[in-house]
Each structure stands twice: as structure tokens, then as C-alpha cells.
Write a protein that holds these residues in place. Structure first.
Motif, PDB file in Angstrom:
ATOM      1  N   MET A   1       0.820  -1.198   0.000  1.00  0.00           N
ATOM      2  CA  MET A   1       0.000   0.000   0.000  1.00  0.00           C
ATOM      3  C   MET A   1       0.862   1.258   0.000  1.00  0.00           C
ATOM      4  O   MET A   1       0.577   2.211  -0.705  1.00  0.00           O
ATOM      5  CB  MET A   1      -0.921  -0.011   1.212  1.00  0.00           C
ATOM      6  N   ALA A   2       1.935   1.250   0.802  1.00  0.00           N
ATOM      7  CA  ALA A   2       2.833   2.403   0.836  1.00  0.00           C
ATOM      8  C   ALA A   2       3.531   2.580  -0.509  1.00  0.00           C
ATOM      9  O   ALA A   2       3.696   3.709  -0.988  1.00  0.00           O
ATOM     10  CB  ALA A   2       3.860   2.239   1.957  1.00  0.00           C
ATOM     11  N   THR A 281       7.531  -8.536  -0.545  1.00  0.00           N
ATOM     12  CA  THR A 281       6.607  -8.602  -1.681  1.00  0.00           C
ATOM     13  C   THR A 281       6.530 -10.004  -2.286  1.00  0.00           C
ATOM     14  O   THR A 281       5.818 -10.208  -3.257  1.00  0.00           O
ATOM     15  CB  THR A 281       7.037  -7.612  -2.782  1.00  0.00           C
ATOM     16  N   ASP A 282       7.255 -10.945  -1.725  1.00  0.00           N
ATOM     17  CA  ASP A 282       7.232 -12.328  -2.214  1.00  0.00           C
ATOM     18  C   ASP A 282       6.691 -13.216  -1.097  1.00  0.00           C
ATOM     19  O   ASP A 282       7.391 -13.511  -0.128  1.00  0.00           O
ATOM     20  CB  ASP A 282       8.645 -12.767  -2.623  1.00  0.00           C
ATOM     21  N   ILE A 283       5.431 -13.653  -1.249  1.00  0.00           N
ATOM     22  CA  ILE A 283       4.812 -14.414  -0.155  1.00  0.00           C
ATOM     23  C   ILE A 283       5.300 -15.858  -0.115  1.00  0.00           C
ATOM     24  O   ILE A 283       4.968 -16.586   0.825  1.00  0.00           O
ATOM     25  CB  ILE A 283       3.278 -14.389  -0.268  1.00  0.00           C
ATOM     26  N   SER A 284       6.092 -16.273  -1.104  1.00  0.00           N
ATOM     27  CA  SER A 284       6.618 -17.644  -1.063  1.00  0.00           C
ATOM     28  C   SER A 284       7.561 -17.826   0.125  1.00  0.00           C
ATOM     29  O   SER A 284       7.717 -18.936   0.632  1.00  0.00           O
ATOM     30  CB  SER A 284       7.339 -17.987  -2.371  1.00  0.00           C
ATOM     31  N   VAL A 310      -1.620 -14.958   3.022  1.00  0.00           N
ATOM     32  CA  VAL A 310      -2.892 -14.716   2.335  1.00  0.00           C
ATOM     33  C   VAL A 310      -3.213 -13.228   2.325  1.00  0.00           C
ATOM     34  O   VAL A 310      -3.574 -12.661   1.285  1.00  0.00           O
ATOM     35  CB  VAL A 310      -4.026 -15.507   3.019  1.00  0.00           C
ATOM     36  N   GLU A 311      -3.061 -12.580   3.487  1.00  0.00           N
ATOM     37  CA  GLU A 311      -3.360 -11.152   3.579  1.00  0.00           C
ATOM     38  C   GLU A 311      -2.433 -10.336   2.675  1.00  0.00           C
ATOM     39  O   GLU A 311      -2.895  -9.473   1.909  1.00  0.00           O
ATOM     40  CB  GLU A 311      -3.204 -10.692   5.031  1.00  0.00           C
ATOM     41  N   ARG A 312      -1.141 -10.630   2.750  1.00  0.00           N
ATOM     42  CA  ARG A 312      -0.178  -9.884   1.935  1.00  0.00           C
ATOM     43  C   ARG A 312      -0.354 -10.200   0.451  1.00  0.00           C
ATOM     44  O   ARG A 312      -0.243  -9.313  -0.400  1.00  0.00           O
ATOM     45  CB  ARG A 312       1.238 -10.256   2.386  1.00  0.00           C
ATOM     46  N   GLY A 313      -0.656 -11.456   0.152  1.00  0.00           N
ATOM     47  CA  GLY A 313      -0.853 -11.847  -1.242  1.00  0.00           C
ATOM     48  C   GLY A 313      -2.021 -11.122  -1.881  1.00  0.00           C
ATOM     49  O   GLY A 313      -1.964 -10.727  -3.052  1.00  0.00           O
ATOM     50  N   ARG A 314      -3.084 -10.920  -1.121  1.00  0.00           N
ATOM     51  CA  ARG A 314      -4.240 -10.207  -1.675  1.00  0.00           C
ATOM     52  C   ARG A 314      -3.954  -8.717  -1.815  1.00  0.00           C
ATOM     53  O   ARG A 314      -4.443  -8.079  -2.740  1.00  0.00           O
ATOM     54  CB  ARG A 314      -5.462 -10.462  -0.800  1.00  0.00           C
ATOM     55  N   GLU A 315      -3.147  -8.170  -0.902  1.00  0.00           N
ATOM     56  CA  GLU A 315      -2.745  -6.761  -1.041  1.00  0.00           C
ATOM     57  C   GLU A 315      -1.927  -6.555  -2.310  1.00  0.00           C
ATOM     58  O   GLU A 315      -2.111  -5.570  -3.028  1.00  0.00           O
ATOM     59  CB  GLU A 315      -1.925  -6.332   0.171  1.00  0.00           C
ATOM     60  N   LEU A 316      -1.021  -7.491  -2.568  1.00  0.00           N
ATOM     61  CA  LEU A 316      -0.113  -7.367  -3.715  1.00  0.00           C
ATOM     62  C   LEU A 316      -0.717  -7.939  -4.991  1.00  0.00           C
ATOM     63  O   LEU A 316      -0.102  -7.861  -6.051  1.00  0.00           O
ATOM     64  CB  LEU A 316       1.194  -8.107  -3.414  1.00  0.00           C
ATOM     65  N   ARG A 317      -1.921  -8.545  -4.868  1.00  0.00           N
ATOM     66  CA  ARG A 317      -2.548  -9.234  -6.006  1.00  0.00           C
ATOM     67  C   ARG A 317      -1.613 -10.308  -6.559  1.00  0.00           C
ATOM     68  O   ARG A 317      -1.385 -10.417  -7.766  1.00  0.00           O
ATOM     69  CB  ARG A 317      -2.942  -8.237  -7.097  1.00  0.00           C
ATOM     70  N   SER A 318      -1.092 -11.104  -5.644  1.00  0.00           N
ATOM     71  CA  SER A 318      -0.178 -12.180  -6.026  1.00  0.00           C
ATOM     72  C   SER A 318      -0.926 -13.265  -6.783  1.00  0.00           C
ATOM     73  O   SER A 318      -2.158 -13.293  -6.832  1.00  0.00           O
ATOM     74  CB  SER A 318       0.483 -12.776  -4.778  1.00  0.00           C
ATOM     75  N   MET A 322      -0.503 -19.105  -5.401  1.00  0.00           N
ATOM     76  CA  MET A 322       0.282 -18.923  -4.187  1.00  0.00           C
ATOM     77  C   MET A 322      -0.640 -18.732  -2.986  1.00  0.00           C
ATOM     78  O   MET A 322      -0.385 -19.264  -1.898  1.00  0.00           O
ATOM     79  CB  MET A 322       1.206 -17.710  -4.336  1.00  0.00           C
ATOM     80  N   VAL A 323      -1.721 -17.981  -3.172  1.00  0.00           N
ATOM     81  CA  VAL A 323      -2.685 -17.794  -2.086  1.00  0.00           C
ATOM     82  C   VAL A 323      -3.332 -19.130  -1.733  1.00  0.00           C
ATOM     83  O   VAL A 323      -3.505 -19.464  -0.557  1.00  0.00           O
ATOM     84  CB  VAL A 323      -3.754 -16.758  -2.493  1.00  0.00           C
ATOM     85  N   ALA A 324      -3.674 -19.917  -2.756  1.00  0.00           N
ATOM     86  CA  ALA A 324      -4.275 -21.235  -2.519  1.00  0.00           C
ATOM     87  C   ALA A 324      -3.303 -22.143  -1.763  1.00  0.00           C
ATOM     88  O   ALA A 324      -3.714 -22.912  -0.885  1.00  0.00           O
ATOM     89  CB  ALA A 324      -4.672 -21.872  -3.855  1.00  0.00           C
TER      90      ALA A 324
END
Length: 577
Positions: A1-2, A281-284, A310-318, A322-324
Motif C-alpha cells: 500500500m505504501a 513482496t514475495d509471499i513464497s 494470504v493477507e499480503r498476497g491479496r494486497e499485492l494481487r499475487s 500462491m494464495v491457494a
């Protein structure tokens, strides 16, 4: 977001919309208050609006957050010059040069600050040029703030001319033919000057010359600092730093993967944690660390990392995969923690959410396994043989009173309390038979025999259902199988006798046309009859029965063939005359 707010601020600054840039940088600072680059960028935006007090406050915050960053001291210098604090500006530039002695922007800023300080100390002197005041210390800030002249500041020859005019305004006549100088003079005097004579072409530097070269927007900063003008956003340096952090994070991830394969889980956790700190920025990195926690049996930590991913992945539209993956890993941890049937509910819900993100076969299997485990555990929790016997006895009482629906309810409850009792299945099969629910009765009778193949009552139940379904051959086989366990059982013997009567009735041709038609239709639906009729050998046997009696007699000597012919006769497909 920042990062998103910062990008909007950079775009607004490049477009010359400084108030909007300030708003976006302020929003970014609220989300990331320790990011020194954001304060640096907002300082430049304030300076572009001649808001030097605010620019100074942000520059000081920049230096406070990162004292070894040369760019912060450049921001300080610009703000001090704008406030006519030339001595402080000189000190700021010198301090920056201590960290980066070869920084050209700092060197140029120091030279300009020293010149401004010398001019401020010198006694007033008459100038032969009426425009001497236009080239004062605020000249660079005014040229930067105007979109038309800001691009000229990237051209070295223009910068040199303006520096010469600042030192000696009387040289203005030497540059009057340069339309850029005339345009700049109009900006400095806040008047509009005609920069073209009638019929005269505008003098513009050759596009192929070095002075006219431009960086691409993705690479270029808004301007190069030459004097007290505000500096551009720190885009290039920041991008370079971000790239370096990402590369380091990937190396830490690879080291973590290697440690995980070696089952050196503590090292793997350490490596993945460093990767997360370097690049969020990499949820992996989070899902990998969650996998380690899962292997270590630290399920709460695993779930926490998965929720963050999951939260960060949705913020970044990953990537939705990866979210699954994070949701699936969380569901696995929840299954490991389950102690009661209700504990499986959040795991099942999590697997279902993962499947809405990405329908992965592995996740689907985990969901099915969790649902089965929940059902099995529910049965274990509900298991009570004593209550099961009580319910079965209640069912028997209702059966004697011919209240079959009520009896079914109690037998069903008995089976819920003890699903391994063949007697309850046998009794419920009898109820279904009385109610005409033959498929349900047959299913219960078969389950009864599956649990206890020696339970003779189960054979009488199954044979009775098959007899009422007019499957006399199958009923005969069931009764005969039961007689192997109890050769003198009267119910089984009576069942055999009834089946023989029905089969012989068909063999003698004593069936009415309606009965024959019904039996033939039923027989054609029987898969076993269909297989007999499609068997090439049996087809030839049937032809021989009609056309070659001698060959037919030979066929009848084969027990298997004789048995199949008997099935066809019983079903009414073949009639003997």
C-alpha cells in the motif's frame, strides 16, 4: 500500500502537480513512517512550491532516519538555501561529501551555496544590468517549479549559461539569442516574453546533440541538482536498492530450501526469516517458512505465517495459486491440531477457500480426507453399544406392532450408536421389505452379511428382498449360500422351494402373457442376462437350440452353459416347448 502511494507521488511530481505529490507522499508516510526515501521525496515536493520550512523539516527527518545517505544532505542544502541560511547549507553539503566524496550533485550544491554565501556577505554593488535581481539565490527554485523551464535544467549548456548570468548578470546580452534563456528570464521576472520574432524559427538544440538527449521516463529523475533547486525523487537509487534486496532475499530463500531438504529446520527458519525481512513482496518466503513450522509440529506458527501470506498476497494481487497454497498449508496444520470432530470444521472451511482460489487435486484430496476423518471421529464420539442395544429393542417393539416407520428410526439410531451390529441392519432390512423399499432393504441385508457372513438371518432377509423383486435366480443363490451355514434352516429351505416353483413355472410355460412380458422386461435390465446374450458362444448355443438339436444336447452337458440357459429360461427370455 505504501509503495502504491509512493508511485502515485512520483508520478504527480514528474507531472508538476506538487500539491498532489505531497498528499500521496504523506499517505505513504502514514503507512511506512520509517521509510527515509518518502521524507526525501516530500521534501523535494515542498521545495518545488517554495515551502522551504516544510522541506527543511522533511530533510532533517530523512537524515535522522538514515544518517549515512548522501541524498538526505542534498535535501538539507536545498532547504537551507531557500531559507537563505547559506552557512547551514554549506555545512550540509560538506557533511554529505564525507559519505560520498565523488558525488557531483553535492559538489555542485556546495559550490553554489558558497557562492550565494559570498554574495550575501559582499557589499551591494551597482549592476549595469536591470535584471541582476532575477538571478539571485532563488533562481534555480523558480526554474524548477515551472514545467516549461524545468526540462532545460537537464541540458548542460543551458545550466552553464544560467550559472554565468548568476555570477555576472551583465552578460545577459551574450545570450539573448538563445530562446531558452529568454523563456527562463520571463519565468524569473514573472512576465511573458516573446521568444520568437515574426518569421524567425525557434532556436532549439539539435535533438541528436548530447544537450538534447533525454533519459526514458522509467530511468530519469525529474532533474539534476545544480544549485538550490529541489532535487528529483530518489527513484533510480531506490529501485537499485530494491533490486539488490530482492536478489539477496532470493539467495536466502535458496539457502533455506537447501536446509529444509537436509531437515535442518532451524537454519531453514533463519534463512526464510532473513528473506522476509529483505523483501516483503514475495509471499513464497512466508509459505516456505510455514512448511518448516509444519514439519516441526509448530502448528500455531505455521497458521500465523499462512494468514500473513494470504493477507499480503491479496494486497499485492499475487498469483492466486500462491494464495491457494498458503490456505492449503493452513488447512493441513488445522487437521494436525484436530482432537474432536468439530475441530475439523475450520480445516474443511480453509480447504474449501483454497479450492475457490485454485482447484488443485492435492487440496481436493486433503478436503475429502478431512471430511472423512470428521465423519469417522463423529461416529467414534457417538459410539455406545449399550444405547445401541436399547434402541434396537425399541425398534423390535414397534416392528411387532407393525409400526414400521417408527421401527426404522430406532434401528437407524441403533446403527449410529454401533455401526458394526449386523442385527440392526438385518432388522431394518425387514422393515424396508414391509414398507416396499426393496433397494434399501437389499442394501441393508448385504451390509449385514458383509459384517458377519455367518449370520443366517441375513441370507433370509436378502433372499426375501430378491424374491419380492422377482429375481428368483438370485434369490435361489442367496438361500443356497445360507444353507451352507445352516443346512436345516426352515426359512432358507422354504425360500428355495418358492424359488423353484417360480422358475419351473417359467420353464413349463405356465406364465400369463402379462407375467411373461414383465419377467422379460426385468430380465433385459439385468446386467448378467445382458452379458449372456452378448456372449458369442451363448449366441451360437441359442441358435443350435433352435436349428441343431444334436449340438444343443452336447451344449447341455456343460454345467456352465446349462446354468446360463436356466437363467434365460427363468427370466422368460428363452421358452422351452
Amino acid at each position: 500500500m505504501a509503495d502504491e502511494a509512493k508511485a502515485k507521488g512520483n508520478a504527480a511530481f514528474s507531472a508538476g502537480d506538487y500539491p498532489a505529490a505531497i498528499r500521496h507522499f504523506t499517505a505513504a508516510i502514514e503507512l511506512s513512517p520509517t521509510n527515509h526515501v518518502l521524507y526525501s521525496n516530500r521534501s523535494a515536493a515542498h521545495a518545488s512550491l517554495n515551502q522551504y520550512t516544510e522541506a527543511l523539516a522533511d530533510a532533517e527527518k530523512t537524515v535522522e532516519l538514515k544518517p549515512d545517505w548522501p541524498k538526505g544532505y542534498s535535501r538539507l542544502g536545498v532547504a537551507h538555501i531557500g531559507l537563505h541560511k547559506y552557512h547551514d547549507a554549506v555545512s550540509a553539503y560538506k557533511k554529505g561529501l564525507e559519505f560520498d566524496p565523488n558525488n557531483e550533485a553535492l559538489k555542485s550544491g556546495l559550490s553554489d551555496a558558497q557562492s550565494a554565501m559570498n554574495r550575501a556577505r559582499a557589499p551591494p554593488m551597482s549592476s549595469s544590468s536591470p535584471f541582476g535581481d532575477a538571478f539571485g539565490p532563488e533562481m534555480w527554485a523558480k526554474l524548477t517549479a515551472d514545467p516549461a523551464t524545468r526540462i532545460y535544467l537537464q541540458q548542460p549548456d543551458f545550466v552553464r549559461m544560467m550559472q554565468d548570468l548568476q555570477k555576472n548578470p551583465s552578460n545577459l546580452n551574450l545570450y539573448l539569442k538563445d530562446q531558452r534563456v529568454m523563456q527562463a528570464l520571463g519565468v524569473l521576472l514573472n512576465i511573458k516574453l516573446s521568444t520568437r520574432s515574426p518569421g524567425e524559427d525557434e532556436e532549439v538544440p539539435d535533438a541528436s546533440s548530447p544537450a538534447a538527449e533525454r533519459k526514458r521516463p522509467a530511468e530519469a529523475e525529474p532533474m539534476e541538482e545544480k544549485d538550490p533547486e529541489p532535487e528529483p525523487m530518489e527513484v533510480a537509487d531506490e529501485e537499485r536498492e530494491a533490486k539488490e534486496r530482492k536478489e539477496k532475499a532470493q539467495k536466502e530463500k535458496e539457502a533455506g530450501n537447501a536446509a529444509y531438504k537436509r531437515k535442518d529446520f532451524d537454519v531453514a527458519i533463519e534463512r526464510y526469516t532473513k528473506a522476509i525481512d529483505l523483501d516483503d513482496t514475495d509471499i513464497s518466503f512466508l509459505t516456505n517458512r510455514a512448511a518448516v513450522y509444519l514439519e516441526m509440529g509448530k502448528f500455531a506458527e505455521c497458521i500465523q505465517d499462512c494468514d500473513k501470506a494470504v493477507e499480503r498476497g491479496r494486497e499485492l494481487r499475487s498469483d492466486y495459486k500462491m494464495v491457494a497454497r498458503a490456505l492449503t498449508r493452513k488447512g493441513t496444520a488445522l487437521v494436525k491440531m484436530a482432537n474432536t470432530s468439530k475441530d475439523f470444521d475450520p480445516a474443511i472451511e480453509t480447504f474449501q477457500k483454497a479450492l475457490t482460489e485454485h482447484r488443485n487435486p492435492d487440496t481436493l484430496k486433503k478436503l475429502n480426507d478431512a471430511e472423512k476423518a470428521k465423519k469417522d471421529l463423529e461416529q467414534q464420539e457417538y459410539f455406545d453399544p449399550k444405547i445401541a442395544d436399547e434402541e434396537r429393542e425399541k425398534g423390535n417393539e414397534f416392528f411387532k406392532e407393525q409400526k414400521y416407520p417408527e421401527a426404522v428410526q430406532h434401528y437407524t439410531e441403533s446403527l449410529r450408536r454401533n455401526p458394526k451390529d449386523p442385527r440392526a441392519y438385518s432388522n431394518r432390512a425387514a422393515c424396508y421389505t414391509k414398507l416396499g423399499a426393496m433397494p434399501e432393504g437389499l442394501k441393508d441385508a448385504e451390509k449385514c452379511l458383509e459384517l458377519d457372513p455367518t449370520f443366517v438371518k441375513g441370507y433370509t432377509r436378502k433372499g426375501a428382498v430378491q424374491f419380492f423383486m422377482k429375481e428368483y435366480d438370485k434369490a435361489m443363490e442367496t438361500y443356497q449360500e445360507g444353507l451352507k451355514h445352516d443346512p436345516r434352516n426352515q426359512e432358507l429351505l422354504d425360500g428355495v422351494r418358492r424359488c423353484v416353483e417360480q422358475i419351473n413355472k417359467a420353464s413349463r410355460g405356465d406364465l400369463t402373457p402379462e407375467e411373461l412380458k414383465e419377467r422379460q422386461a426385468k430380465g433385459m435390465q439385468d446386467p448378467e442376462i445382458q452379458n449372456i446374450l452378448t456372449d458369442p458362444v451363448m449366441r451360437q448355443v441359442l441358435v443350435d437350440l433352435q436349428e441343431n438339436p444334436k449340438a444343443a444336447q452336447d451344449h447341455m452337458k456343460n454345467p456352465l452353459v446349462m446354468n446360463k440357459i436356466q437363467k434365460l429360461i427363468s427370466s422368460g427370455i428363452v421358452q422351452m416347448r
